[in-house]
Every structure is written in C-alpha cells, then in structure tokens.
Design a protein around this motif. Structure first.
Motif: not given
Length: 394
Positions: A118-126, A144-149, A159-171
């Motif tokens: 798992a990894g987040t877009l916020s971490e990958a892009t600093a 949308f803002s950050d995503e957790l893949r 067998w699959g991929q799961l994305t969890v995401f938050r809207e703009a303005g959320r931590p």
C-alpha cells in the motif's frame, strides 16, 4: 507539522493525556480487522464483497469513496471495477490509459514489487499531489485529494486493486493508516479470490469444484468437478465417513470464523483461515476453501476445491528442509516466478546475497536449479504426512 498530516502513535506517545486517542484508533482497527475476517468467509459475490470491505474499512480509515478492481493475475490489467462514490466510467478508462502508457507516481506495477502493498499519493509526491498526472488531469478536477492504493495479491498472483480516496480539503492519509491497510491487504485479497472462485464454480467452470453443505455436513449441491475431486480424495476407509476429513474440517472452521459477531467472542486476528492443502490419492494437491453462505443455525457452507500451484506448496518445502527465514522467503518468491534481480529488490538485498541463499536452498533440498526446486514442491517424500488431508495456513 506539514499540511494534511494526521498524527500517528509516536506523536501521541509523548503526551499521556492524548494516549486514549491512540487506544481508540487501535480498538477501531481491531474491530475492522475482525469484521473483514468474517467478510472473507461469507461467500459474498465480488460486488457485495467490495462494497462491504469499503464500508468496514471506512470505520478505521475515514474516506469519501473506494474503488475495488479485479485484475488478470498474469498482466495486472483490470477486468472489472466496483466503485463507491468515485470517478465516472470515462475517467476510469483514462486512469487505465495513464497506468499502462504514461509515467506517474505509485503505479500498480510499482506497488506490486514494493516493500509493502500500500502507498499514498501524498507520500509518493512529498505532499505535492499535482506532480501526479492522474491527479492534475482527473482526480483534482473531480474534487479529490489524497489517494491510498492497495495491491490485493496472494501467492498465486495479483487478483485485485483497491483505491481509497479523500475529497479536496480533507487531511492526507497518515503513515499509521497506511500500515494498517497494508496489514489487512492479504485478507482482502483472500476474500476477493474466494468470490471469484465461487462465481467460476457456479458458472460451471470445469476446474473449480463446488460443494454446498448443510449444518450437518450433508451435501446439498455439488458440481461435476467436485464429485470427481471427492472421489480422488476419498475418506481413508473411516467407518461411517461421508466426506473426506479435509472437507468437514474446512467447513467447521468457516462456521467458527463467521459465528455471531459479539464483543465476547470476536474472531481473533491470528485465527486460522478456513483453508487447507490436501493431497488426493492420484497424487495431486488441492486447495480447499470454505465460506458461509447464510446465517443462523442452519447456515450452509460453500466449499471450493482447485488445483494447487507451486507458490502455494512452497511452505511445505520450507518445513521439510529446515530453511532459514531468508531461505523461506526466497523459495516463496522463486515459486512465484520472480527473477534474482526482482527477488533482490523485493527483499532489499544484493543479487549476490540472493544467489548465496539459492545455493543453500539447492544444497538442502537436493536440487540444482530453479526448475528442479519448483518440481520438488510436488514430490511425495516430504508430503506423506499430509496425505490424510489437513495442512497449515497458506
């Protein structure tokens, strides 16, 4: 403190007055893990399983939406999507195009070979999300803002991929949330695989056996593949036995995991899954999985049987030859088809270290090559003690 950062345990640990927050977060994670253990063994169709996992996960990792995709294990290309509150179909197609043709951060192929699934877009892009093409072009315009893949993979493939995401303005997602989701990725993958197997068996797939058992282990339904595999397993000459022992054992384990969800009797985090390896009288190995189909005292259990793959047999060789922990991990990765360079990257060691481990593995197992090693996974001399039917966890 960086914008969007959510404090984790180490931030709270220095202040006793804030420790209850950490305790509450840990308790929420334990409850969610317990709930997902039960979902894995409920025999849900994939769309229902995806929705239920998203709902459960949101109680420990708050988010505005989820997207679970099934994938072809050989190519990792998506085959179907199950979206809750996410992007429209046209946007998903553009995401796939970016994934397979254009550079970006946290691509699925990268996560599949990373230290954790798992990894987040916020971490990958600093923290600068707009460095990501999909964020600039699709996700930010969609609100949308950050995503957790999360890569949903097991010993037989992804067998699959799961994305969890938050809207703009959320931590942004916190490191603690990423670690928690990483810790349950294998569970979710198991549930997804079960749903796909059950769907294949119900659709008449020739290579997946399906039994439906009543509360007394009476066979309510079986397909042709299951009938053939039951004959191959046999009952071992046990007087009065109606089914091979492994079938009954897996069915009872499924019932125990999916009992009433009460605080007094939670499913422990280390509970053994309703799954076992079994060797037939014809000499081949099967994976047997059990899932509950309904609730109540008359609950039925679906038992699925499929041919075992080399990667699923690797733990038996590890036990038989006394491999070290490092040799065990190398053996499992060899069985999954990874090259020396890929294994070195996955384990964060040099290729020379991997080669040294392989030399020790070949010497202990009496093999001389990777092909010999995989073939040895199915030799009889280390498996005789398991021919009665039940083995440990995969």
């Amino acid at each position: 403190m960086e914008p969007g950062y959510i404090p984790d345990f180490w931030d709270y640990a220095v202040d006793r007055h804030k420790l209850p927050i950490v305790v509450n977060a840990s308790a929420a994670q334990a409850r969610v893990r317990d709930e997902i253990v039960r979902l894995v063994h409920r025999g849900l169709p994939v769309p229902d399983f995806a929705r239920a996992v998203g709902d459960a996960l949101g109680r420990a990792v708050p988010a505005e939406g989820t997207c679970m995709m099934t994938t072809d294990p050989a190519t990792m290309l998506p085959t179907a999507e199950f979206v809750e509150n996410g992007l429209p179909a046209a946007a998903l197609l553009r995401l796939v195009e970016i994934e397979v043709r254009e550079p970006d951060f946290n691509k699925w192929s990268q996560l599949a070979h990373a230290r954790r699934p798992a990894g987040t877009l916020s971490e990958a892009t600093a923290g600068d999300l707009d460095r990501s093409l999909r964020q600039r072009e699709i996700r930010r315009p969609g609100g949308f803002s950050d995503e957790l893949r999360v890569v949903l993979a097991g010993s037989t493939g992804t067998w699959g991929q799961l994305t969890v995401f938050r809207e703009a303005g959320r931590p942004y997602f916190s490191p603690a949330e990423v670690e928690f989701v990483s810790s349950i990725a294998g569970l979710i993958a198991d549930g997804l695989r079960r749903g796909l197997l059950l769907g294949d068996a119900q659709a008449g797939a020739d290579d997946v056996g399906l039994l439906v058992l009543d509360a007394d282990d009476g066979v309510r339904m079986s397909n042709r593949a299951a009938d053939h595999l039951l004959d191959e397993l046999g009952t071992g000459g046990r007087e009065g036995a109606r089914l091979p022992l492994v079938i009954s054992a897996v069915a009872r384990q499924a019932r125990s995991l999916c009992g009433p969800a009460t605080s007094a009797a939670p499913a422990p985090a280390d509970a053994r899954p309703a799954r076992a390896r079994a060797r037939t009288r014809a000499g081949r190995w099967l994976i047997v999985r059990g899932s509950l189909l309904n609730d109540g005292p008359e609950a039925q259990v679906a038992v699925m049987l499929e041919a075992a793959r080399p990667a699923e047999m690797a733990p038996l060789m590890v036990d038989a030859y006394g491999f070290t922990d490092s040799e065990r991990r190398v053996t499992e990765l060899v069985a999954q088809g990874l090259s020396t360079k890929q294994i070195a990257g996955r384990l964060h060691v040099s290729s020379y270290t991997v080669q040294d481990h392989l030399k020790a593995i070949f010497a202990k197992s009496g093999t001389g090559s990777r092909g010999d090693l995989i073939a040895r996974l199915f030799l009889d001399h280390y498996a005789v003690s398991l021919t009665s039917g039940i083995a440990g966890d995969l």
